[in-house]
Design a protein around this motif. Structure first.
Motif, PDB file in Angstrom:
ATOM      1  N   PHE A 145       0.835  -1.202   0.000  1.00  0.00           N
ATOM      2  CA  PHE A 145       0.000   0.000   0.000  1.00  0.00           C
ATOM      3  C   PHE A 145       0.867   1.249   0.000  1.00  0.00           C
ATOM      4  N   HIS A 146       0.255   2.372  -0.392  1.00  0.00           N
ATOM      5  CA  HIS A 146       0.843   3.697  -0.238  1.00  0.00           C
ATOM      6  C   HIS A 146      -0.096   4.472   0.672  1.00  0.00           C
ATOM      7  N   ALA A 147       0.423   5.013   1.776  1.00  0.00           N
ATOM      8  CA  ALA A 147      -0.459   5.683   2.734  1.00  0.00           C
ATOM      9  C   ALA A 147       0.137   6.988   3.220  1.00  0.00           C
ATOM     10  N   ILE A 148      -0.773   7.896   3.537  1.00  0.00           N
ATOM     11  CA  ILE A 148      -0.416   9.056   4.344  1.00  0.00           C
ATOM     12  C   ILE A 148      -1.194   8.932   5.635  1.00  0.00           C
ATOM     13  N   SER A 149      -0.584   9.314   6.719  1.00  0.00           N
ATOM     14  CA  SER A 149      -1.253   9.168   8.017  1.00  0.00           C
ATOM     15  C   SER A 149      -2.479  10.065   8.074  1.00  0.00           C
ATOM     16  N   GLU A 150      -3.385   9.711   8.944  1.00  0.00           N
ATOM     17  CA  GLU A 150      -4.658  10.416   9.067  1.00  0.00           C
ATOM     18  C   GLU A 150      -4.472  11.905   9.318  1.00  0.00           C
TER      19      GLU A 150
END
Length: 276
Positions: A19-24
């Motif tokens: 996955f590719h994520a940015i924190s909330e």
């Protein structure tokens, strides 16, 4: 890229999802294209500085940029696992302990006109804590899966303010197991010295010449995981003009292109040696 909570990111790591994520809260990014035994980190890449802090801050935007490590994420962007900070170290410093992460003074200058309200300070400390929850989950997964892990901890430094010749690359190794990993450290130093820059920029590399590797990112991982080597890797800011506030993207690209193979080869050698 998905916006995910800390809990969701940890769940994906535990499930070995890619996955590719940015924190909330938009404070850091993590991409995992595949699960490998090495991680690239750029904890000081970030420049965000939340708006409620602007009026109270005595440092200019340029002064903040000068002490950050711009473009360090871009230098390692092609690798399968990359974790990077989005926020300025002037909001909170991911490379310092939780207690010292929110500055009162920075590089000899008072940072705030008025002391930070406790709720603002806590907001920054929470971001720091969340980042390290992810780091712990990630390294735990990789050590369990591969037996060993190596982390390339990318930084940059302002070379023009030194009053002596300093190396293009510096490795800080004072807080890692040099007896066990000494050959890996020396091989990384040699790899870095082989990088060719445009404009006749010299490529030299030394160990503990300008910095010794005292950062919290390195210490946190080293203290919690016995089979992970963290290589605190500093590049002199030859890829920008640190006084005129100009980035040289073609130099950044040169570094990124060459680190693709040098870093991959080094990580493969490390795994072959320590997972026998």
């Amino acid at each position: 890229m998905e916006r995910l909570s800390v809990e969701a990111i940890i769940s994906k790591i535990n499930n070995e999802d890619c996955f590719h994520a940015i924190s909330e809260d938009y404070s850091f990014t993590l991409k995992i294209d595949r699960y490998v035994h090495y991680v690239c980190g750029a904890v000081h890449d970030g420049h965000q500085f939340r708006k409620e802090l602007w009026e109270n801050c005595l440092h200019t935007e340029y002064e903040r940029w000068y002490e950050e490590d711009p473009e360090t994420k871009n230098m390692i962007t092609s690798h399968p696992i990359v974790i990077a900070g989005c926020d300025s170290r002037f909001e909170y410093d991911l490379n310092r302990t939780p207690e010292d992460a929110v500055f009162e003074t920075a590089w000899g200058k008072q940072l705030w006109k008025q002391p930070l309200p406790e709720d603002q300070k806590q907001k920054s400390q929470n971001k720091h804590a969340n980042f390290y929850k992810i780091v712990h989950a990630l390294i735990a997964k990789l050590e369990a899966k591969f037996g060993v892990c190596i982390v390339y901890d990318m930084h940059s430094y302002n070379w023009k303010r030194w009053d002596r010749e300093v190396p293009t690359w510096n490795l800080g190794t004072s807080n890692v197991n040099n007896e066990r990993f000494g050959d890996d450290i020396e091989l990384w130093r040699q790899r870095l010295s082989d990088i060719k820059f445009p404009y006749s920029i010299k490529s030299t590399s030394k160990i503990n010449d300008t910095f010794q590797g005292n950062g919290y990112f390195l210490k946190f991982i080293t203290n919690n995981f016995k089979n992970t080597l963290v290589l605190a890797t500093e590049i002199a800011k030859v890829y920008c003009d640190e006084y005129d506030y100009v980035i040289f993207p073609e130099v950044v690209d040169t570094v990124e292109q060459q680190l693709r193979q040098h870093l991959l080869d080094h990580a493969a050698n490390f795994y072959k040696k320590h997972n026998a």
